[in-house]
Design a protein around this motif. Structure first.
Motif, PDB file in Angstrom:
ATOM      1  N   VAL A  17       0.840  -1.203   0.000  1.00  0.00           N
ATOM      2  CA  VAL A  17       0.000   0.000   0.000  1.00  0.00           C
ATOM      3  C   VAL A  17       0.875   1.252   0.000  1.00  0.00           C
ATOM      4  CG1 VAL A  17      -1.649   1.335   1.386  1.00  0.00           C
ATOM      5  CG2 VAL A  17      -1.979  -1.135   1.066  1.00  0.00           C
ATOM      6  N   VAL A 142      -4.124  -0.696   7.308  1.00  0.00           N
ATOM      7  CA  VAL A 142      -4.278  -1.790   6.350  1.00  0.00           C
ATOM      8  C   VAL A 142      -4.609  -3.055   7.135  1.00  0.00           C
ATOM      9  CG1 VAL A 142      -3.229  -3.083   4.462  1.00  0.00           C
ATOM     10  CG2 VAL A 142      -2.557  -0.699   4.869  1.00  0.00           C
ATOM     11  N   ALA A 144      -6.196  -7.312   7.042  1.00  0.00           N
ATOM     12  CA  ALA A 144      -6.340  -8.533   6.256  1.00  0.00           C
ATOM     13  C   ALA A 144      -6.731  -9.656   7.205  1.00  0.00           C
ATOM     14  CB  ALA A 144      -5.031  -8.878   5.534  1.00  0.00           C
ATOM     15  N   ASN A 197      -7.173  -5.454   2.777  1.00  0.00           N
ATOM     16  CA  ASN A 197      -6.376  -6.135   1.762  1.00  0.00           C
ATOM     17  C   ASN A 197      -6.695  -7.631   1.796  1.00  0.00           C
ATOM     18  OD1 ASN A 197      -4.464  -6.839  -0.131  1.00  0.00           O
ATOM     19  ND2 ASN A 197      -2.731  -6.657   1.271  1.00  0.00           N
ATOM     20  N   LEU A 204      -7.221  -4.013  -4.422  1.00  0.00           N
ATOM     21  CA  LEU A 204      -6.422  -3.188  -3.516  1.00  0.00           C
ATOM     22  C   LEU A 204      -6.115  -1.832  -4.134  1.00  0.00           C
ATOM     23  CD1 LEU A 204      -4.882  -2.988  -0.849  1.00  0.00           C
ATOM     24  CD2 LEU A 204      -2.896  -4.014  -1.985  1.00  0.00           C
TER      25      LEU A 204
END
Length: 223
Positions: A17, A142, A144, A197, A204
């Motif tokens: 990112v 971010v 995930a 993500n 993304l």
């Protein structure tokens, strides 16, 4: 100038990112890169680490054996000892670079990539650091799924090698242990611009572009 903190757990993809933001015009400052530079022989941080952790963390070429240091810090519960040496120096360098950039590029969006943005207890004075909201105007988080984070960590550690089951299990256990120490991000998610993500690079890119447009609006100039 807009000061943006970029954070995320191990394996979340925050470095990917960060590169995407840099491609869109952000000035990127990497805490990891600063820390690595300060941990080179001849630097005060290097000397302080060797004094605290012993010559066992010195590799044959005189550099720090980062693997040995990580094992000592994480396995022996000495992470905060290491952080107390590295974090104040890194935060002070970030402040210095941001101040310099503000004079030359007052309209810049500066993104500081830091895995431990919410959890560091050490400011540039070596005492309790400033709260994150005093250092940054916005935070980008971010995220995930945990299994994806672990898989990314293992893939990065393998560096293209074929792992045997025992080595893979060891790396997965290492990832879980590190992730267990990175619990602050979710608690602060409501205060952040969140980029999830959990898909492919196209998805993304779209999410990064949306957040970039928002940052540009905050900074009061067009992307």
């Amino acid at each position: 100038m807009l000061r943006v903190g970029l954070t995320g757990d191990l394996g979340s993809g925050k470095s990917t990112v960060a590169r995407m933001f840099a491609e869109r015009g952000a000035v990127l400052l990497s805490s990891d890169e600063m820390g690595r530079a300060m941990m080179q022989p001849g630097q005060p941080v290097y000397a302080a680490i060797v004094e605290r952790f012993g010559r066992e963390v010195i590799a044959g070429d005189g550099s720090l054996d980062r693997g040995a240091l990580a094992r000592m810090a994480f396995s022996d519960g000495r992470v905060e000892e290491l952080n107390a040496i590295v974090h104040p120096a890194v935060i002070a360098e970030q402040a210095r670079q941001i101040k310099k950039l503000a004079r030359k590029h007052p309209d810049a969006i500066v993104i500081v990539e830091s895995a431990l943005l919410f959890t560091t207890k050490h400011g540039d004075s070596g005492q309790s650091g400033q709260p994150w909201h005093d250092r940054f105007d916005r935070i980008v988080l971010v995220t995930a799924p945990e299994e994806q984070k672990i898989a990314r960590f293992v893939e990065r550690a393998a560096a293209g090698r074929l792992l045997d089951p025992e080595e893979r299990a060891t790396l997965e256990a290492d990832a879980r242990a590190r992730l267990a120490m990175q619990t602050a991000n979710d608690a602060h998610a409501a205060e952040c611009l969140v980029i999830r993500n959990d898909g492919d690079l196209v998805a993304l890119l779209q999410r990064v572009s949306a957040v970039w447009r928002e940052l540009c609006q905050v900074a009061q100039f067009e992307p």
